[in-house]
Scaffold this motif. Structure first.
Motif, mmCIF file in Angstrom:
data_model
loop_
_atom_site.group_PDB
_atom_site.id
_atom_site.type_symbol
_atom_site.label_atom_id
_atom_site.label_comp_id
_atom_site.label_asym_id
_atom_site.label_seq_id
_atom_site.Cartn_x
_atom_site.Cartn_y
_atom_site.Cartn_z
ATOM 1 N N ARG A 1 -6.856 -1.997 -1.799
ATOM 2 C CA ARG A 1 -6.613 -0.615 -1.959
ATOM 3 C C ARG A 1 -7.676 0.030 -0.907
ATOM 4 O O ARG A 1 -7.213 0.784 0.068
ATOM 5 C CB ARG A 1 -6.609 0.257 -3.366
ATOM 6 C CG ARG A 1 -6.662 1.438 -2.945
ATOM 7 C CD ARG A 1 -6.753 2.213 -4.483
ATOM 8 N NE ARG A 1 -5.432 2.155 -5.381
ATOM 9 C CZ ARG A 1 -5.580 1.198 -6.619
ATOM 10 N NH1 ARG A 1 -6.705 0.867 -7.103
ATOM 11 N NH2 ARG A 1 -4.412 0.877 -7.229
ATOM 12 N N CYS B 1 -16.314 1.850 2.811
ATOM 13 C CA CYS B 1 -15.858 1.494 1.450
ATOM 14 C C CYS B 1 -16.477 0.368 0.710
ATOM 15 O O CYS B 1 -16.860 -0.730 1.118
ATOM 16 C CB CYS B 1 -14.220 0.954 1.601
ATOM 17 S SG CYS B 1 -13.300 2.082 2.461
ATOM 18 N N LEU C 1 -2.930 5.913 -3.468
ATOM 19 C CA LEU C 1 -2.853 6.310 -2.147
ATOM 20 C C LEU C 1 -1.931 7.552 -1.625
ATOM 21 O O LEU C 1 -2.204 8.230 -0.862
ATOM 22 C CB LEU C 1 -2.517 4.891 -1.070
ATOM 23 C CG LEU C 1 -3.532 3.727 -1.372
ATOM 24 C CD1 LEU C 1 -2.856 2.765 -0.578
ATOM 25 C CD2 LEU C 1 -4.934 4.369 -0.618
ATOM 26 N N ALA D 1 0.598 -1.312 0.139
ATOM 27 C CA ALA D 1 0.134 -0.045 -0.072
ATOM 28 C C ALA D 1 0.877 1.152 0.208
ATOM 29 O O ALA D 1 0.444 2.138 -0.505
ATOM 30 C CB ALA D 1 -0.887 -0.101 1.252
ATOM 31 N N GLN D 2 1.943 1.201 0.700
ATOM 32 C CA GLN D 2 2.933 2.358 0.740
ATOM 33 C C GLN D 2 3.254 2.761 -0.690
ATOM 34 O O GLN D 2 3.842 3.784 -0.776
ATOM 35 C CB GLN D 2 4.018 1.921 1.569
ATOM 36 C CG GLN D 2 3.878 1.579 3.134
ATOM 37 C CD GLN D 2 3.896 0.013 2.947
ATOM 38 O OE1 GLN D 2 3.061 -0.378 2.487
ATOM 39 N NE2 GLN D 2 4.694 -0.338 3.918
ATOM 40 N N LYS E 1 -6.704 3.603 7.243
ATOM 41 C CA LYS E 1 -6.322 4.801 7.599
ATOM 42 C C LYS E 1 -7.165 5.932 7.852
ATOM 43 O O LYS E 1 -7.180 6.745 8.625
ATOM 44 C CB LYS E 1 -5.597 5.243 6.233
ATOM 45 C CG LYS E 1 -4.774 6.698 6.335
ATOM 46 C CD LYS E 1 -3.886 6.932 5.461
ATOM 47 C CE LYS E 1 -3.032 8.162 5.727
ATOM 48 N NZ LYS E 1 -2.196 8.174 6.953
ATOM 49 N N ASP F 1 1.520 2.470 -3.378
ATOM 50 C CA ASP F 1 0.458 2.787 -4.518
ATOM 51 C C ASP F 1 0.244 4.094 -4.943
ATOM 52 O O ASP F 1 0.229 5.059 -3.856
ATOM 53 C CB ASP F 1 -0.813 2.264 -3.872
ATOM 54 C CG ASP F 1 -1.935 2.358 -4.942
ATOM 55 O OD1 ASP F 1 -1.952 1.880 -5.831
ATOM 56 O OD2 ASP F 1 -3.149 2.898 -4.286
ATOM 57 N N LEU G 1 -3.870 10.505 -2.196
ATOM 58 C CA LEU G 1 -4.656 10.975 -1.226
ATOM 59 C C LEU G 1 -3.959 11.513 -0.087
ATOM 60 O O LEU G 1 -4.322 12.879 0.456
ATOM 61 C CB LEU G 1 -5.491 9.659 -0.755
ATOM 62 C CG LEU G 1 -6.412 9.009 -1.609
ATOM 63 C CD1 LEU G 1 -7.065 7.753 -1.058
ATOM 64 C CD2 LEU G 1 -7.287 9.658 -2.257
ATOM 65 N N ALA H 1 -6.811 -0.481 2.762
ATOM 66 C CA ALA H 1 -5.722 0.343 3.160
ATOM 67 C C ALA H 1 -6.361 1.822 3.604
ATOM 68 O O ALA H 1 -6.134 2.470 4.356
ATOM 69 C CB ALA H 1 -4.600 0.786 2.253
ATOM 70 N N ILE H 2 -7.469 2.196 2.570
ATOM 71 C CA ILE H 2 -8.183 3.588 3.043
ATOM 72 C C ILE H 2 -9.165 3.262 4.163
ATOM 73 O O ILE H 2 -8.966 4.183 4.990
ATOM 74 C CB ILE H 2 -8.907 3.814 1.631
ATOM 75 C CG1 ILE H 2 -7.985 4.168 0.533
ATOM 76 C CG2 ILE H 2 -9.820 4.855 1.764
ATOM 77 C CD1 ILE H 2 -8.588 4.325 -0.807
#
Length: 191
Positions: A56, A68, A33, A27-28, A63, A30, A36, A59-60
């Motif tokens: 994805r 979602c 992301l 995810a880091q 955080k 992407d 965002l 991860a959203i």
């Protein structure tokens, strides 16, 4: 229509071919992301079209605590996602006819590497569906191929069928309507 082909069979095949690569994605790394975070967006209701198994979105959700929704044509990707990310909501569908209620809108809509698969006969219907899903003042993130000029390529996994990928600047479909404005553009290598 190739949209229906992806809905019936090729979506599952694509997922099986790409599952391990998607699982290894961090995810880091992407770009969606990263965008965002760079623009300090704090979404509360997120729709990702073509979400695969929802990595994805998870991860959203972690955080930002956002609700979602993953819309995906592949039954296998959805089953995998539900097993691994039970806090996400999954619905099976296509961009041209999003499986959402008329009153259901999102402050962030993501379409990452989806538009290039959309059949030309449903492209503008797909744009209208994305517009319908996005809350007024919300953010749309489109991530896709950006060639020097629009291109049409045969899809090499189905050489005996009339299936293509269409690569072009999809953000312009929205911006040229004067209803959207481009806030940022980030280029990255697909690999």
């Amino acid at each position: 229509m190739q949209d229906i082909l992806f809905y019936k069979t090729e979506g599952d095949r694509w997922f099986e071919r790409n599952r391990d690569r998607l699982l290894a994605r961090r995810a880091q790394q992407d770009p969606v992301l990263a965008l965002l975070m760079r623009h300090h967006l704090r979404p509360t209701r997120v729709l990702e079209v073509g979400a695969s198994f929802g990595w994805r979105l998870e991860a959203i959700r972690k955080k930002y605590g956002a609700r979602c929704l993953a819309v995906e044509p592949s039954r296998r990707a959805i089953a995998f996602g539900r097993a691994h990310y039970p806090a996400l909501e999954f619905r099976r569908g296509l961009m041209q006819r999003l499986p959402i209620r008329p009153s259901e809108t999102f402050d962030l809509v993501i379409a990452a590497f989806v538009f290039h698969w959309v059949d030309r006969s449903t492209l503008f219907r797909s744009v209208a569906e994305i517009d319908r899903a996005l809350t007024e003042g919300g953010h749309l993130v489109i991530s896709d191929f950006l060639p020097d000029r629009p291109t049409k390529r045969p899809y090499h996994h189905l050489p005996r069928k009339e299936v293509f990928t269409y690569k072009q600047d999809y953000a312009q479909l929205f911006v040229s309507s004067s209803l959207y404005r481009e806030k940022a553009r980030a280029l990255f290598h697909h690999a």
